[in-house]
Motif scaffolding. Structure first.
Motif, mmCIF file in Angstrom:
data_model
loop_
_atom_site.group_PDB
_atom_site.id
_atom_site.type_symbol
_atom_site.label_atom_id
_atom_site.label_comp_id
_atom_site.label_asym_id
_atom_site.label_seq_id
_atom_site.Cartn_x
_atom_site.Cartn_y
_atom_site.Cartn_z
ATOM 1 N N THR A 183 1.048 -1.236 -0.055
ATOM 2 C CA THR A 183 0.000 -0.061 -0.056
ATOM 3 C C THR A 183 0.983 1.269 0.023
ATOM 4 O O THR A 183 1.922 1.396 0.835
ATOM 5 C CB THR A 183 -0.798 -0.006 1.173
ATOM 6 O OG1 THR A 183 -1.591 -1.270 1.468
ATOM 7 C CG2 THR A 183 -1.887 1.262 1.386
ATOM 8 N N TYR A 184 0.602 2.149 -0.807
ATOM 9 C CA TYR A 184 1.500 3.338 -1.292
ATOM 10 C C TYR A 184 0.662 4.586 -1.074
ATOM 11 O O TYR A 184 -0.445 4.755 -1.906
ATOM 12 C CB TYR A 184 2.003 3.263 -2.619
ATOM 13 C CG TYR A 184 2.949 4.395 -3.032
ATOM 14 C CD1 TYR A 184 4.243 4.486 -3.195
ATOM 15 C CD2 TYR A 184 2.177 5.399 -3.810
ATOM 16 C CE1 TYR A 184 4.756 5.642 -3.484
ATOM 17 C CE2 TYR A 184 2.795 6.544 -4.382
ATOM 18 C CZ TYR A 184 4.205 6.559 -4.226
ATOM 19 O OH TYR A 184 4.845 7.699 -5.083
ATOM 20 N N THR A 185 1.065 5.554 -0.239
ATOM 21 C CA THR A 185 0.095 6.559 -0.048
ATOM 22 C C THR A 185 0.760 7.903 0.212
ATOM 23 O O THR A 185 1.864 8.082 0.716
ATOM 24 C CB THR A 185 -0.599 6.420 1.343
ATOM 25 O OG1 THR A 185 -1.457 5.150 1.417
ATOM 26 C CG2 THR A 185 -1.543 7.672 1.585
ATOM 27 N N VAL A 186 0.320 8.944 -0.568
ATOM 28 C CA VAL A 186 0.847 10.297 -0.476
ATOM 29 C C VAL A 186 -0.418 11.233 -0.323
ATOM 30 O O VAL A 186 -1.424 11.310 -1.295
ATOM 31 C CB VAL A 186 1.531 10.612 -2.000
ATOM 32 C CG1 VAL A 186 2.347 11.827 -1.610
ATOM 33 C CG2 VAL A 186 2.629 9.378 -2.168
ATOM 34 N N GLN A 187 -0.323 12.194 0.613
ATOM 35 C CA GLN A 187 -1.427 12.984 0.720
ATOM 36 C C GLN A 187 -0.854 14.329 0.216
ATOM 37 O O GLN A 187 -1.859 15.163 -0.224
ATOM 38 C CB GLN A 187 -1.769 13.126 2.166
ATOM 39 C CG GLN A 187 -3.063 14.063 2.654
ATOM 40 C CD GLN A 187 -3.474 13.933 3.910
ATOM 41 O OE1 GLN A 187 -2.710 13.849 4.937
ATOM 42 N NE2 GLN A 187 -4.742 14.044 4.356
#
Length: 236
Positions: free
Chosen positions: A137-141
């Motif tokens: 899971t790869y997340t950038v906000q």
């Protein structure tokens, strides 16, 4: 052993998976160099999560491999790839979970009429491990922005002055009054918002962020299938 050490050194110094220049080449090959069009096309298939973050998730099958084998391989990969000692924020063998958070600097540099923007990202990469499978899971906000208010095309500053050539500074250095740190929420910028004063900067930032997610997942899959240097087996 010398060859293996050299390979590991090479992997560890590649700016977390891929250098910015190589990432841009990779992005252009996959999506073209018309950043506005590429970002708009990508956005048609992207859905922001409940926190308005850009999140990618993929399950990688690894049939025949135990949870422990997969954990060892991915712990090895994470340690060799992210040479920042603070990058691995969670490493729990029993839970089968590795979490990585490491800044990828200067994925975009854009000079506008009045300002220059340097964009970095800090993805959170979560790897969950079970028997025979791994979920990434790869997340950038946010985009992390260094704004140079004297670095635009029409700015009067002498461009031969070193501080204004590269738009960079040491972390937390506040001595240059022309440089401002900002965070731009991805959900509030192009292509998720059509009317955006920073449209060109954010278009390229989205494409580069997306490309890096692909690179991460590709590297995890490669590490699972072939190891880091290609000779991590039990026959020794």
């Amino acid at each position: 052993m010398v060859v293996a050490a050299m390979l590991l050194f090479s992997i560890g110094t590649q700016a977390q998976v891929m250098k910015s220049a190589d990432l841009e080449k990779y992005a252009k090959e996959k999506y073209g160099d018309k950043w506005l069009d590429a970002a708009k096309n990508l956005a048609e298939g992207l859905v922001l999560d409940k926190n308005q973050s850009l999140t990618y998730q993929q399950v990688i099958e690894a049939p025949g491999k135990t949870k422990e084998q997969l954990y060892v391989a991915l712990n090895y990969w994470a340690t060799a790839t992210f040479n920042d000692k603070q990058a691995i924020t969670l490493n729990d063998k029993d839970a089968g979970c590795i979490i990585i958070s490491s800044t990828i600097p200067s994925i975009v540099e854009h000079t506008g009429t009045l300002n220059k923007y340097t964009v970095s990202i800090t993805p959170v990469i979560r790897i969950d491990i079970k028997e025979g499978r791994v979920r990434v899971t790869y997340t950038v906000q946010n985009y992390d922005i260094l704004q140079d208010v004297s670095g635009g095309w029409l700015s009067p500053t002498d461009k031969n002055d070193k501080p204004y050539q590269d738009g960079k500074r040491k972390k937390d250095d506040k001595t240059n009054a022309n440089l401002y740190d900002e965070q731009w929420e991805i959900a509030r910028h192009y292509p998720f918002v059509e009317k955006d004063a920073q449209k060109r900067t954010c278009a390229k930032a989205l494409v580069m962020t997306h490309a890096y997610s692909n690179a991460i997942i590709d590297k995890v899959e490669e590490a699972l299938k072939n190891g880091i240097v290609g000779n991590e087996d039990d026959d020794w």
